[in-house]
Scaffold this motif. Sequence first.
Motif, PDB file in Angstrom:
ATOM      1  N   PHE A 183      -9.267 -10.230   5.681  1.00 14.57           N
ATOM      2  CA  PHE A 183      -8.606  -9.062   5.148  1.00 14.57           C
ATOM      3  C   PHE A 183      -7.387  -8.715   5.982  1.00 14.57           C
ATOM      4  N   THR A 184      -6.226  -8.685   5.336  1.00 11.68           N
ATOM      5  CA  THR A 184      -5.005  -8.273   6.018  1.00 11.68           C
ATOM      6  C   THR A 184      -4.485  -7.020   5.332  1.00 11.68           C
ATOM      7  N   PHE A 185      -4.351  -5.938   6.092  1.00 11.07           N
ATOM      8  CA  PHE A 185      -3.881  -4.676   5.537  1.00 11.07           C
ATOM      9  C   PHE A 185      -2.708  -4.234   6.399  1.00 11.07           C
ATOM     10  N   ALA A 186      -1.512  -4.176   5.819  1.00 14.97           N
ATOM     11  CA  ALA A 186      -0.356  -3.816   6.627  1.00 14.97           C
ATOM     12  C   ALA A 186       0.642  -3.005   5.819  1.00 14.97           C
ATOM     13  N   SER A 187       1.424  -2.209   6.553  1.00 14.21           N
ATOM     14  CA  SER A 187       2.595  -1.573   5.976  1.00 14.21           C
ATOM     15  C   SER A 187       3.796  -2.158   6.712  1.00 14.21           C
ATOM     16  N   PRO A 188       5.035  -1.899   6.249  1.00 16.04           N
ATOM     17  CA  PRO A 188       6.173  -2.518   6.938  1.00 16.04           C
ATOM     18  C   PRO A 188       6.246  -2.191   8.418  1.00 16.04           C
ATOM     19  N   THR A 189       5.666  -1.068   8.830  1.00 23.70           N
ATOM     20  CA  THR A 189       5.810  -0.687  10.226  1.00 23.70           C
ATOM     21  C   THR A 189       4.521  -0.782  11.022  1.00 23.70           C
ATOM     22  N   GLN A 190       3.399  -1.027  10.368  1.00 27.46           N
ATOM     23  CA  GLN A 190       2.146  -0.964  11.109  1.00 27.46           C
ATOM     24  C   GLN A 190       1.144  -1.930  10.509  1.00 27.46           C
ATOM     25  N   VAL A 191       0.348  -2.545  11.385  1.00 28.05           N
ATOM     26  CA  VAL A 191      -0.702  -3.432  10.897  1.00 28.05           C
ATOM     27  C   VAL A 191      -2.038  -2.750  11.138  1.00 28.05           C
ATOM     28  N   PHE A 192      -2.848  -2.605  10.085  1.00 30.82           N
ATOM     29  CA  PHE A 192      -4.155  -1.978  10.258  1.00 30.82           C
ATOM     30  C   PHE A 192      -5.242  -3.022  10.450  1.00 30.82           C
ATOM     31  N   PHE A 193      -5.248  -4.051   9.598  1.00 26.52           N
ATOM     32  CA  PHE A 193      -6.215  -5.125   9.733  1.00 26.52           C
ATOM     33  C   PHE A 193      -5.467  -6.436   9.613  1.00 26.52           C
TER      34      PHE A 193
ATOM     35  N   SER B  29      14.546  -5.348  22.693  1.00 30.77           N
ATOM     36  CA  SER B  29      13.135  -5.033  22.952  1.00 30.77           C
ATOM     37  C   SER B  29      12.580  -4.150  21.850  1.00 30.77           C
ATOM     38  N   ARG B  30      13.421  -3.219  21.316  1.00 29.23           N
ATOM     39  CA  ARG B  30      12.939  -2.388  20.218  1.00 29.23           C
ATOM     40  C   ARG B  30      12.714  -3.229  18.959  1.00 29.23           C
ATOM     41  N   ALA B  31      13.657  -4.154  18.700  1.00 28.49           N
ATOM     42  CA  ALA B  31      13.524  -4.977  17.499  1.00 28.49           C
ATOM     43  C   ALA B  31      12.304  -5.881  17.589  1.00 28.49           C
ATOM     44  N   GLU B  32      12.043  -6.405  18.774  1.00 32.67           N
ATOM     45  CA  GLU B  32      10.898  -7.318  18.897  1.00 32.67           C
ATOM     46  C   GLU B  32       9.589  -6.583  18.700  1.00 32.67           C
ATOM     47  N   ARG B  33       9.549  -5.326  19.191  1.00 35.10           N
ATOM     48  CA  ARG B  33       8.315  -4.561  19.011  1.00 35.10           C
ATOM     49  C   ARG B  33       8.039  -4.306  17.539  1.00 35.10           C
ATOM     50  N   SER B  34       9.089  -3.984  16.775  1.00 31.73           N
ATOM     51  CA  SER B  34       8.849  -3.701  15.368  1.00 31.73           C
ATOM     52  C   SER B  34       8.741  -4.978  14.551  1.00 31.73           C
ATOM     53  N   LEU B  35       9.047  -6.139  15.176  1.00 32.25           N
ATOM     54  CA  LEU B  35       8.924  -7.391  14.426  1.00 32.25           C
ATOM     55  C   LEU B  35       7.476  -7.784  14.255  1.00 32.25           C
ATOM     56  N   LYS B  36       6.628  -7.401  15.214  1.00 29.60           N
ATOM     57  CA  LYS B  36       5.224  -7.855  15.154  1.00 29.60           C
ATOM     58  C   LYS B  36       4.528  -7.416  13.875  1.00 29.60           C
ATOM     59  N   PRO B  37       4.509  -6.106  13.544  1.00 28.39           N
ATOM     60  CA  PRO B  37       3.875  -5.745  12.274  1.00 28.39           C
ATOM     61  C   PRO B  37       4.634  -6.292  11.075  1.00 28.39           C
ATOM     62  N   ALA B  38       5.976  -6.378  11.198  1.00 26.83           N
ATOM     63  CA  ALA B  38       6.750  -6.873  10.063  1.00 26.83           C
ATOM     64  C   ALA B  38       6.400  -8.321   9.759  1.00 26.83           C
ATOM     65  N   ARG B  39       6.064  -9.092  10.795  1.00 26.94           N
ATOM     66  CA  ARG B  39       5.700 -10.488  10.561  1.00 26.94           C
ATOM     67  C   ARG B  39       4.391 -10.601   9.810  1.00 26.94           C
ATOM     68  N   VAL B  40       3.413  -9.799  10.219  1.00 25.49           N
ATOM     69  CA  VAL B  40       2.122  -9.818   9.512  1.00 25.49           C
ATOM     70  C   VAL B  40       2.347  -9.434   8.060  1.00 25.49           C
ATOM     71  N   TYR B  41       3.167  -8.394   7.860  1.00 20.87           N
ATOM     72  CA  TYR B  41       3.470  -7.907   6.518  1.00 20.87           C
ATOM     73  C   TYR B  41       4.140  -8.990   5.683  1.00 20.87           C
ATOM     74  N   GLY B  42       5.162  -9.648   6.284  1.00 21.20           N
ATOM     75  CA  GLY B  42       5.897 -10.669   5.543  1.00 21.20           C
ATOM     76  C   GLY B  42       5.038 -11.881   5.224  1.00 21.20           C
ATOM     77  N   THR B  43       4.220 -12.316   6.209  1.00 23.20           N
ATOM     78  CA  THR B  43       3.349 -13.474   5.952  1.00 23.20           C
ATOM     79  C   THR B  43       2.347 -13.139   4.859  1.00 23.20           C
ATOM     80  N   GLY B  44       1.853 -11.885   4.871  1.00 23.10           N
ATOM     81  CA  GLY B  44       0.933 -11.465   3.818  1.00 23.10           C
ATOM     82  C   GLY B  44       1.598 -11.510   2.458  1.00 23.10           C
ATOM     83  N   ALA B  45       2.885 -11.096   2.418  1.00 19.81           N
ATOM     84  CA  ALA B  45       3.586 -11.064   1.137  1.00 19.81           C
ATOM     85  C   ALA B  45       3.796 -12.459   0.588  1.00 19.81           C
ATOM     86  N   MET B  46       3.997 -13.432   1.478  1.00 17.99           N
ATOM     87  CA  MET B  46       4.268 -14.782   0.985  1.00 17.99           C
ATOM     88  C   MET B  46       2.999 -15.584   0.783  1.00 17.99           C
ATOM     89  N   ALA B  47       1.844 -14.988   1.154  1.00 20.96           N
ATOM     90  CA  ALA B  47       0.588 -15.728   1.090  1.00 20.96           C
ATOM     91  C   ALA B  47       0.287 -16.206  -0.319  1.00 20.96           C
TER      92      ALA B  47
END
Lengths: 159, 290
Positions: free
Chosen positions: A31-41, B50-68
């Motif tokens: 399960f992957t749950f995320a918003s553009p700014t935050q990852v929950f799962f 450093s600010r961009a890299e910090r916000s890249l982490k969740p954005a990467r999970v989000y983007g990979t999820g979108a392309m899954a």
Amino acid sequence: MMAAKFLLRRAVPALRHARCYADAPAAQMSFTFASPTQVFFKEASVKQIDVPTLTGAFGILPAHVPTLQVLRPGVVTVFNDDGSSTKYFVSSGSVTVNADSSVQLLAEEAVPLDSLDLTTAKANLEKAQSELVGVSDEAARAEVLISMEASEAIVKALE
Amino acid sequence: MFARTNNCMTFLTIVFFFFFLSPVTIRLKSIKNIQKITKSMKMVAAAKYSRAERSLKPARVYGTGAMALYEKAEIKAPEDKNKHLIIGVSSDRGLCGAIHSSVSKAIKSEIAKLSGAGKEVMIVNVGDKLRGLLYRTHGKHILINCKEVGRKPPTFTDASVIATELLDSGYEFDQGSIVYNRFRSVISYKTDAKPLFSLDTVASSENMGIYDDIDADVLRNYQEFALVNIIYFGLKESTTSEQSARMTAMDSASKNASEMIDKLTLTFNRTRQAVITKELIEIISGAAAL
């Protein structure tokens, strides 16, 4: 990112052999749950997820039939493996259930439910309702309707 | 009265010396200024990175999820479709190494390949620098230009504005790709391309049959949302790569400037000593002649 790519590539041959990447076929949901700014799962294993979609609310368990849905403003409830549950409010987004039991829940905005305030939500709802009377332009009207729907959903979720 | 004359004489002597040395002094001063500027630009870029890299982490999970979905359902565009779209992600500001030119090179080679196969290609430029690099040779392929990119960190709203403009433009593309700089580490990035699919391609793809209960409206909403997600992902990765490249570029510029300053300081001192020695020799030989 490389690890995620590796995981997805492994999962694809599993699709063809009708076997899951995790050896226990129906018991694992990634399960992957995320918003553009935050990852929950992130690729977590949970028991069940309740999502509000445009076609109605439904629950997703492991080995759910693959589907794509679009979210409506509402509450997402995640039931963890240990029995506890957490609620989040999502504004909109999409949910994908793939054949290998992986679920991607992408929300445009998502907050834990206890960080929302009922009185502010009610005030927003009243403001949106009063704005609806005065607006005439199509795009502005659509915006006001959207904010009204979201505020109503928040109020309903908090009560 | 004497003090003023003294000051006058000192001033004239100094001017006299600098008159001989002026090209070197001017150059030295200007390089020192440049070094101050590049050092401060490096620090600003480091903070933004450093600010961009910090916000890249969740954005990467989000983007990979979108392309899954596209990866898992192995959606591939059929070969005979003609309308292509390329979204090139860069920014408005330079002094960041090869960021803009690498994206532009990738786009140019892609256009050459597609035009050679007889397909129609249109480009969406995110960033003014990319427009500058492409409009002279590939101006007729440009569909949309986006400005004011790179000053502030990209948000989901920016990505949705770009996607809305694209969908409103009326260009019915069949497939496409987004060319961006993928962030690998502080010192390295790689130009990468991710595929985009149109509604028809996804709907008619063979693996979509396993997805249950999908009507056209839901699929269209889903596709539009996925488009915004992929653009957002490309923007985030590109910003991080750009800031890290700018940091590296300004760092090497400062180092080069300090090397030049050292060399010029040596030349300056040597010239100054030569002038003084010449003066002394003239005085001494004049005195010896008496």
